[in-house]
Design an enzyme around this catalytic site. Sequence first.
Site, PDB file in Angstrom:
ATOM      1  N   ASP A 489      29.385  50.202 -11.973  1.00  0.00           N
ATOM      2  CA  ASP A 489      28.368  48.993 -11.743  1.00  0.00           C
ATOM      3  C   ASP A 489      28.684  48.368 -14.067  1.00  0.00           C
ATOM      4  OD1 ASP A 489      26.548  46.888 -10.646  1.00  0.00           O
ATOM      5  OD2 ASP A 489      25.603  48.174 -12.878  1.00  0.00           O
ATOM      6  N   GLU A 544      33.389  47.718 -11.497  1.00  0.00           N
ATOM      7  CA  GLU A 544      33.343  46.402 -11.744  1.00  0.00           C
ATOM      8  C   GLU A 544      33.774  45.426 -12.974  1.00  0.00           C
ATOM      9  OE1 GLU A 544      29.088  43.645  -9.973  1.00  0.00           O
ATOM     10  OE2 GLU A 544      29.518  45.162 -11.788  1.00  0.00           O
TER      11      GLU A 544
END
Length: 856
Positions: A489, A544
């Site tokens: 993330d 990401e």
Amino acid sequence: MLFSVSGLRFPRVSPVYRYCASSFNGASTSCSLSLLLKKHHFSRRIFIEKSSSYSAFSSLTVAASKKVLDPGGQGDASSPMTDQLESPSTISDDPQVIHNVDSEGMEDEKKIEVEEQESFPSVFSNNDEEAHAEEPSVPLHRNASTEKTEAKPRSIPPPGAGQKIYEIDSLLLGFRDHIDYRYAQYKKIRKEIDKYEGGLEVFSRGYEKLGFTRSETGITYREWAPGAKSAALIGDFNNWSPSADTMSQNEFGVWEIFLPNTADGSPAIPHGSRVKIRMETRSGVKDSIPAWIKFSVQAPGEIPYSGIYYDPPEEYVFKHPHPKRPKSLRIYESHVGMSSTEPVINTYANFRDNVLPRIKRLGYNAVQIMAIQEHSYYASFGYHVTNFFAPSSRFGTPDDLKSLIDRAHELGLLVLMDIVHSHASNNVLDGLNMFDGTDAHYFHSGSKGHHWMWDSRLFNYGSWEVLRFLLSNARWWLEEYKFDGFRFDGVTSMMYTHHGLQVAFTGNYNEYFGYATDVDAVVYLMLVNDMIHGLYPEAVTIGEDVSGMPTFCLPVQDGGVGFDYRLHMAVADKWIELLKKRDEDWKMGDIVYTLVNRRWLEKCVVYAESHDQALVGDKTIAFWLMDKDMYDFMSLDRPSTPLIDRGIALHKMIRLITMGLGGEGYLNFMGNEFGHPEWIDFPRGEQHLPSGKVIPGNNFSYDKCRRRFDLGDANYLRYKGMQQFDQAMQHVEAKYGFMTSEHQYISRKDKGERVIVFERGNLVFVFNFHWHESYCGYRVGCSKPGKYKIVLDSDDLLFGGFNRLNHDVEFFSTEGWYDNRPRSLLVYAPNRTAVVYALVEDEPKATGNLQLTQNV
């Protein structure tokens, strides 16, 4: 300045130590420690010498007591040690300045030099006074897997030359100084880890020394907290007495205590006991959950969490091996807590029994699970992590999570974890923030260590011990829980000092390779990908990144960052942009460009929408398309509306063209496959901001923090047709493998007719986005000669369509160039319909015919 957490306030103070606080720090005084080893025990002779800086882990010298044993006593042989071990503390200098680093092995023999630092030892002592040298200590909790037949290589290939990226992308040559410097830094750290820690394989097993480890004779607890003045282990086992089990600190900031077994041979700390470390710091006395804790819970009626000594008498035994890594990824993004149809927090066990079979039947081959790492604030969606090694206790126990993963493997599903290494919760009570009373412990000090938008702390990737912590954390989840990989993330936030905030990336390479790049963070990403792919070759890593960083998904040995896939985030943003317009104003070329705009040889996982679009304050695609009509007109026993008809048609087309053109992998957030109504709203109360503004809550309701799978299964609702289309789409991809086909050709993107035609593999995709024009006898180009048939039709009655196509019709190619293709077909293209045609002679033989289950 005061930090307020759960009603308690802690003053912000200057760091006690500048240890590893920043890669910009100057040298500090430290000691280098050498242990002369003998068979089965350590020599009492300890030699001290001066060095330019210091490391957290040298021999853990502690005061002698009944529970804190003298280093001269016999130690456990828990890991191999050389005669003299050394380790650096600060691993990087100013990332914006090119120093003198020997960059060996570069193909052009160009040498970029980086300033060499003096190095020093990093040794974990074994202070167990009892004779347990032959009893290796183990981290808690290690499982006894049955996967004995699986070969698991435990070596990581050495760094390569790092030059192949220039052959792949010649534009990188203009930024060679920066990129070669980056690779030289990576090689330098790999070399130092090899020399002073025994290699990346050993370095990434920090959990075998830090936190709680158990041997035949007792329990050892170690914690790196250089800012603490004193420390004691407290908990249920000693009635929370701060004087019962005091710890000793070595010169490198590591606190340690050994707790021998009781007289009857049982552990001094019973399984399930609550534990914390009490530290006296410059900001006062502080009780913290151990940083490497493997489980933590919030007791009923209490605000702070407590660490749990988790060491069950019977260890979970995995029964099923990892599935083979699929060629194309079809990922079902999920959240355990909100996966129930009821307004409750769901459990690992219920997810295992009820949701995993659904995912399998829908045709996905991987499940990506969010919010696994413990997070004290539920509404953070799991992104404000407090305990990095602990699975969230809201959903069950660690063994429950293992059982979930085991069941997924039995079903042939990969299990990917949404891992958060980009930032940490600013929670002082439960997390790493101000852990030892200093601002610069695991994080950068001052404003550099705070993410102003996320209100969280930012790791200092230039710290040796932060690298140990994060690399070990990634490995822990793969080793202990058998995850099959990660979705990392917030990687854009990591790679740039501006964190991607208030920056519009245009694709100019100056945006990627300059003073705004955090080289320390990029090097960490290279290291963690190196470690994962070296030790677990079948593991998947997805990053990401919204910036489009070049080399992001190229191998580290070639000079890349090393991810397998980039999350193609621009596509979802484009759909939201288009959905704010009339579809009459959509531009076919704009859609196609966004979908195919990705870097050569760098794979992408694409999605039309993820959990981001489902959150309160945003809208899902279904809600953008159908809005309030979804509340009243989704029942099949009443007439539809033009808004519903349009919405259902475009919902299917958007998802299919996204999967068809957008990448080599596809992701869907749970429930969105059938157009889940409304949004996600976590239970929350009113918030009173310092400005006096009050943000309304929802009375801590779970009503919109669940997934109404029953809607997608209901035979009397239009949601079912949308779900069955998504299921058919997944099964067609599984059968033909079009996402990873090397052949892709876009033959038409007609702005007037609103038609897009492309080939992927031996499939021909025809999309007619026109709002009212249907085309009979419409000619589309194709490459292969032969007979074609319809294998997917969004207008099928089963999918909530109008059944305007006859699936028994066969389509034969004719010779002659059309739309730059050597052959063509004549088809019927109804408005707002997507159709996929397959070459019959080239159909896969083994998979059989596509069959849809009526009830998922």
